[in-house]
Design a protein around this motif. Structure first.
Motif, mmCIF file in Angstrom:
data_model
loop_
_atom_site.group_PDB
_atom_site.id
_atom_site.type_symbol
_atom_site.label_atom_id
_atom_site.label_comp_id
_atom_site.label_asym_id
_atom_site.label_seq_id
_atom_site.Cartn_x
_atom_site.Cartn_y
_atom_site.Cartn_z
ATOM 1 N N GLU A 4 -16.961 18.272 15.750
ATOM 2 C CA GLU A 4 -16.785 17.960 17.483
ATOM 3 C C GLU A 4 -17.874 16.539 17.984
ATOM 4 O OE1 GLU A 4 -13.423 18.763 19.267
ATOM 5 O OE2 GLU A 4 -12.518 19.605 17.560
ATOM 6 N N PRO A 5 -17.535 16.265 18.922
ATOM 7 C CA PRO A 5 -18.329 15.538 19.182
ATOM 8 C C PRO A 5 -19.106 16.154 20.080
ATOM 9 C CG PRO A 5 -16.652 14.643 19.706
ATOM 10 C CD PRO A 5 -16.016 15.243 19.446
ATOM 11 N N GLN A 6 -18.831 17.838 20.760
ATOM 12 C CA GLN A 6 -19.583 18.492 21.483
ATOM 13 C C GLN A 6 -20.309 19.648 20.430
ATOM 14 O OE1 GLN A 6 -16.349 18.116 21.637
ATOM 15 N NE2 GLN A 6 -16.346 17.277 23.946
ATOM 16 N N SER A 7 -20.206 19.280 18.960
ATOM 17 C CA SER A 7 -20.793 19.998 17.837
ATOM 18 C C SER A 7 -22.367 19.852 17.974
ATOM 19 C CB SER A 7 -20.494 19.661 16.485
ATOM 20 O OG SER A 7 -20.947 20.249 15.292
ATOM 21 N N PRO A 8 -23.526 20.548 17.825
ATOM 22 C CA PRO A 8 -25.144 20.877 17.756
ATOM 23 C C PRO A 8 -25.318 19.856 16.643
ATOM 24 C CG PRO A 8 -24.635 22.925 18.180
ATOM 25 C CD PRO A 8 -23.162 22.931 17.677
ATOM 26 N N ARG A 9 -24.333 19.742 15.713
ATOM 27 C CA ARG A 9 -24.336 19.020 14.828
ATOM 28 C C ARG A 9 -24.178 17.561 14.516
ATOM 29 N NH1 ARG A 9 -20.928 19.613 9.613
ATOM 30 N NH2 ARG A 9 -19.944 20.282 10.778
ATOM 31 N N VAL A 47 -31.729 13.211 9.580
ATOM 32 C CA VAL A 47 -32.071 13.147 10.198
ATOM 33 C C VAL A 47 -31.837 11.547 10.814
ATOM 34 C CG1 VAL A 47 -32.120 13.031 13.009
ATOM 35 C CG2 VAL A 47 -32.699 15.336 12.030
ATOM 36 N N SER A 48 -31.689 11.257 10.288
ATOM 37 C CA SER A 48 -32.459 9.599 10.413
ATOM 38 C C SER A 48 -32.523 8.622 9.208
ATOM 39 C CB SER A 48 -32.171 8.679 11.753
ATOM 40 O OG SER A 48 -31.964 7.072 11.119
ATOM 41 N N GLU A 49 -32.291 7.526 8.394
ATOM 42 C CA GLU A 49 -33.163 6.869 7.187
ATOM 43 C C GLU A 49 -32.451 5.563 7.739
ATOM 44 O OE1 GLU A 49 -31.750 7.944 3.881
ATOM 45 O OE2 GLU A 49 -32.434 10.211 4.134
ATOM 46 N N SER A 50 -32.965 4.865 7.877
ATOM 47 C CA SER A 50 -32.938 3.259 8.126
ATOM 48 C C SER A 50 -34.455 2.663 7.789
ATOM 49 C CB SER A 50 -32.986 2.862 9.541
ATOM 50 O OG SER A 50 -34.097 2.995 10.221
ATOM 51 N N SER A 51 -34.622 1.449 7.494
ATOM 52 C CA SER A 51 -35.536 0.747 7.052
ATOM 53 C C SER A 51 -36.593 0.853 8.054
ATOM 54 C CB SER A 51 -34.709 -0.428 7.274
ATOM 55 O OG SER A 51 -36.038 -2.189 6.501
ATOM 56 N N GLY A 52 -37.213 1.170 7.091
ATOM 57 C CA GLY A 52 -39.156 1.466 7.990
ATOM 58 C C GLY A 52 -39.012 2.363 8.510
ATOM 59 N N LEU A 55 -25.732 9.516 13.340
ATOM 60 C CA LEU A 55 -27.001 8.526 13.736
ATOM 61 C C LEU A 55 -27.043 8.486 12.113
ATOM 62 C CD1 LEU A 55 -29.503 7.329 15.091
ATOM 63 C CD2 LEU A 55 -31.216 9.468 15.163
ATOM 64 N N LEU A 56 -26.569 9.104 11.748
ATOM 65 C CA LEU A 56 -26.635 9.137 9.630
ATOM 66 C C LEU A 56 -26.038 7.943 9.424
ATOM 67 C CD1 LEU A 56 -27.514 12.748 8.353
ATOM 68 C CD2 LEU A 56 -29.294 10.844 8.656
ATOM 69 N N LYS A 57 -24.285 8.139 10.208
ATOM 70 C CA LYS A 57 -23.270 7.614 9.826
ATOM 71 C C LYS A 57 -23.194 6.614 10.122
ATOM 72 C CE LYS A 57 -19.102 6.897 8.470
ATOM 73 N NZ LYS A 57 -18.810 7.104 7.202
ATOM 74 N N GLU A 93 -35.734 23.574 17.794
ATOM 75 C CA GLU A 93 -35.377 25.429 17.820
ATOM 76 C C GLU A 93 -34.860 25.166 16.643
ATOM 77 O OE1 GLU A 93 -33.206 26.769 21.056
ATOM 78 O OE2 GLU A 93 -35.184 26.467 21.942
ATOM 79 N N ASN A 94 -33.811 24.456 16.210
ATOM 80 C CA ASN A 94 -33.798 24.059 14.158
ATOM 81 C C ASN A 94 -33.186 22.928 13.890
ATOM 82 O OD1 ASN A 94 -31.137 23.339 16.300
ATOM 83 N ND2 ASN A 94 -30.792 25.490 16.775
ATOM 84 N N ALA A 95 -32.391 22.857 13.710
ATOM 85 C CA ALA A 95 -32.150 21.038 12.926
ATOM 86 C C ALA A 95 -31.590 20.485 13.164
ATOM 87 C CB ALA A 95 -31.268 21.449 11.316
ATOM 88 N N ASP A 96 -30.322 21.116 14.780
ATOM 89 C CA ASP A 96 -29.425 20.393 15.247
ATOM 90 C C ASP A 96 -30.000 20.093 16.787
ATOM 91 O OD1 ASP A 96 -27.415 21.342 14.046
ATOM 92 O OD2 ASP A 96 -27.166 22.939 14.696
ATOM 93 N N VAL A 97 -30.850 18.436 16.008
ATOM 94 C CA VAL A 97 -31.901 17.847 16.812
ATOM 95 C C VAL A 97 -31.619 16.987 18.292
ATOM 96 C CG1 VAL A 97 -33.000 17.413 15.469
ATOM 97 C CG2 VAL A 97 -31.662 16.188 15.739
#
Length: 563
Positions: A268-273, A52-57, A279-281, A97-101
Motif C-alpha cells: 500500500e502507498p501508506q505502508s512504511p515499506r 534502499v536504492s541502487e543506481s549508477s554510482g 525507489l528501488l522499482k 529507527e528501522n529499515a522503513d526509511v
C-alpha cells in the motif's frame, strides 16, 4: 539500525580526464561496478543488508549496527582503491529507527555525505607528484610500471599511469557487457557476428592514439573505418526532471493511482515499506528505459549505415556508435557525424515510448495525469567536430547544448523532448556560450521532438524536428522529380546576409537594407526555383540550418522519413 550511503564522486573528472576514448569507456564501466561490489562485500563480511536504492554510482542500504556500517564502507572503498585506482568512492552512515526509511532519513544521509565531502582529500592525493617522477602520457598523474593488463606490446612503450592502464583494460569488460545485452536482442539478429569486431574497430578508429606518428614506418595499418571518420559527434543525452522526481519521492508516489502502485510496488502507498520499494522499482525502470532506448537507436543506425553501404557499393561498414557512458538517466556516445541527429531522434522517441508504457514512470512525466499516462522527456545535444578535436572540449560543448535544449523542453506547459547540435569545423572559438550566441537569432535550434507544446511565437527556435526534416528533403531536391534542389551558392549568400543582419544594430539603416536584400534574394529564388520549393521551406531564415542538415543527414535516413 543504520542507513549507509556509498557513492562515487567527481565522476566526470574520472571518466573524461583523458582524451583517450578507450579510457573513457573503461572508466564509465567501473562506475557501474559500485552496486555489485557492495553486494559482494556484504556477502563476504556476513552483513545483512536491506537495499534502499541502487543506481549508477550510488548505493543506499540499511544495516543492523554501526560496526556493520563501518565494515561495509571500509570493504567497498578498499575494493575500489584496488580495482579502480583514481575512482573516488566515499561512504557515510546515520542511525535510523528501522529499515522503513523516510524522505527525512534520505535527506539526512545526503546532508551527512555533503559534510563529509568538505573535509576529505580528493582522489588525486593518492598520486603525489614529485620532481623525479616521470609524468604519464595524456595525464596529470605519474607513470606507473607496465602491468600488461591489455597484453599489447606497443602499450609497454608508453608511460601510462596506473589509472589509465586499469581503465583501458576495463574497456574490454564494458564491450563484453554491451555485446551480451545486444546479442539477446532480436533487432541485432542479422549483425550479431559483426558487433564484437565493430566495437573493437571503432574504439580504435575513434581513439586518437590508435595510429601514432610512428605507425607508418613500423608498418602498422590504421583501422578500416578510420578513413570514414573525418568528422565525429560527441552525443550527450540527459533526462528532464529526474533529479526533481528523486528529491520529491513522496509527491511522486502520490501521483500514481493506488491500484497501479499496489500492483507494481506490492504494498500500500501508506505502508512504511512503500518509499524504499518504490525507489528501488523506479531506479530499475529508469535504467531499463535508458538501455532500451540506446539499443533501439543503435539498431536503427546499423540499418541506415548498411543502407548507405548498399547505396555506395561498399562492403558493410562498422556500425558507427560507441557508448562512452551508459547509466542512470543520461547517456554519452561517440558516433560518425552523419548519424548523430538520427541517433538522437530515435533514442528520444524510444525513451518517451518506454517511459509512457511503464506502469510507474508513465504517471511521472511532465504532462501526465492519473487518467492519462504520458512520457518522461529528455534533452539531447551533439557536438560534431573533426576527428582530432580535443574530446573534453567536444564533451563540454555537448553538455552546453543539452542545457540550451532543456531551456526549450522544460518550458512550463510546453514540456517536450528536444535535440540540438553544433558543427564545429573551421572555428578557433572553443567557448560554448560564444559559439552558440553567434547564430542564436537566426537558427531553429533547439528542435522539439514533436509538436507537443509548440506554438507560433515569432521565433524560429523550437521548430518541430519532423518539419525540419521535410524542409531538408525539399532543400536537397528529394521531394519530387519536378522540384529542384535549392542551390547551395544562393543559400550560402542568404546565410551570410542573415549573419550580417544579426550583427547590425536593431532599427539601423544597415539592418533595414539587409532585410530588403534578403527579401529580394528570396523572391528571386521563388521566380527561378518555383513556389512549391519555397513554400515547403517556408522562410529564408531556415536556410542556415538546412545547409548543415543537408550535409550531415544520410540519404537513407531522409528517404525513410520522407516515405
Amino acid at each position: 539500525m543504520h542507513l549507509v550511503m556509498l557513492e562515487t564522486n567527481g565522476n566526470q573528472r574520472f571518466v573524461f580526464s583523458s582524451p583517450r576514448q578507450r579510457e573513457n569507456i573503461g572508466a564509465s564501466y567501473l562506475l557501474t561496478r559500485l552496486a555489485p561490489w557492495a553486494r559482494q562485500e556484504a556477502d563476504k563480511q556476513g552483513i545483512e543488508v536491506t537495499p534502499v536504492s541502487e543506481s549508477s554510482g550510488k548505493v543506499i542500504a540499511v544495516v543492523d549496527g554501526q560496526d556493520d556500517a563501518r565494515a561495509l564502507i571500509s570493504a567497498v572503498t578498499a575494493r575500489a582503491l584496488a580495482q579502480a585506482p583514481g575512482m573516488d568512492v566515499s561512504g557515510v552512515f546515520i542511525p535510523v529507527e528501522n529499515a522503513d526509511v523516510t524522505e527525512e532519513d534520505l535527506s539526512h544521509v545526503h546532508a551527512e555525505a555533503a559534510r563529509y565531502g568538505l573535509n576529505r582529500p580528493p582522489a588525486e592525493a593518492r598520486f603525489p607528484q614529485t620532481p623525479y617522477l616521470r609524468r604519464a602520457q595524456d595525464s596529470a598523474l605519474p607513470a606507473a610500471p607496465f602491468l600488461g593488463l591489455e597484453r599489447k606490446r606497443r602499450d609497454s612503450e608508453r608511460p601510462w599511469s596506473l589509472t589509465s592502464q586499469v581503465k583501458r583494460a576495463c574497456a574490454a569488460d564494458a564491450r563484453r557487457r554491451l555485446l551480451k545485452i545486444a546479442q539477446n536482442d532480436p533487432r541485432f539478429e542479422s549483425i550479431k557476428e559483426r558487433l564484437a569486431r565493430d566495437l573493437q574497430q571503432l574504439e580504435d578508429a575513434f581513439d586518437c592514439d590508435t595510429a601514432p606518428p610512428e605507425a607508418a614506418h613500423q608498418g602498422r595499418a590504421q583501422p578500416q573505418s578510420a578513413h570514414r571518420l573525418s568528422k565525429i559527434a560527441v552525443v550527450h543525452i540527459d533526462g528532464n526532471g529526474v533529479g526533481a522526481m528523486m528529491s520529491r519521492l513522496g509527491e511522486s508516489m502520490r501521483a500514481i493511482p493506488r491500484r497501479d502502485f499496489i500492483a507494481q510496488v506490492h504494498c500500500e502507498p501508506q505502508s512504511p515499506r512503500a518509499l524504499r520499494l518504490f525507489l528501488l522499482k523506479i531506479n530499475k525502470s529508469l535504467d531499463t528505459a535508458v538501455t532500451t532506448a540506446f539499443l533501439t537507436a543503435w539498431a536503427k543506425v546499423a540499418q541506415w549505415a548498411d543502407a548507405e553501404s548498399e547505396r555506395t557499393g561498399r562492403p558493410p561498414a562498422a556500425v558507427p556508435v560507441v557508448p562512452i557512458l551508459l547509466g542512470g538517466d543520461d547517456l554519452t556516445v561517440l558516433t560518425e557525424g552523419r548519424y548523430a541527429l538520427p541517433f538522437m531522434e530515435t533514442y528520444l522517441k524510444a525513451y518517451e515510448q518506454r517511459t509512457r508504457e511503464d506502469p510507474l514512470l508513465g504517471y511521472l512525466g511532465p504532462r501526465s495525469t492519473t487518467e492519462q499516462p504520458g512520457p518522461m522527456t529528455a534533452a539531447a545535444g551533439a557536438a560534431i567536430v573533426p576527428r582530432p578535436f580535443p574530446f573534453h572540449l567536444a564533451y563540454t560543448l555537448s553538455e552546453r547544448l543539452v542545457s540550451a535544449a532543456k531551456g526549450i523542453g522544460k518550458t512550463q506547459g510546453k514540456e517536450c523532448s528536444t535535440l540540438t547540435f553544433h558543427a564545429l569545423f573551421d572555428s578557433t572559438i572553443t567557448d560554448a556560450a560564444e559559439l552558440l550566441a553567434g547564430y542564436a537569432s537566426f537558427t531553429a535550434r533547439p528542435y522539439r521532438l514533436t509538436g507537443v507544446g509548440a506554438q507560433e511565437t515569432g521565433s524560429l527556435q523550437g521548430s518541430v524536428w519532423g518539419k525540419m526534416l521535410g524542409r531538408t528533403v525539399a532543400f536537397r531536391g528529394m521531394m519530387a522529380d519536378d522540384v529542384p534542389a535549392f542551390p547551395k551558392t544562393r543559400a550560402a549568400r542568404i546565410r551570410s546576409l542573415l549573419s550580417r543582419r544579426a550583427a547590425a544594430g536593431p532599427g539601423t539603416k544597415e539592418r533595414e537594407d539587409l532585410e530588403e536584400t534578403i527579401r529580394v534574394e528570396w523572391a528571386d529564388a521563388g521566380r527561378v526555383l518555383g513556389d512549391r520549393l519555397l513554400d515547403e521551406i517556408g522562410d529564408p531564415q531556415y536556410l542556415f540550418d538546412l545547409i548543415e542538415l543537408s550535409e550531415l543527414l544520410p540519404a537513407s535516413y531522409l528517404e525513410e522519413k520522407d516515405s
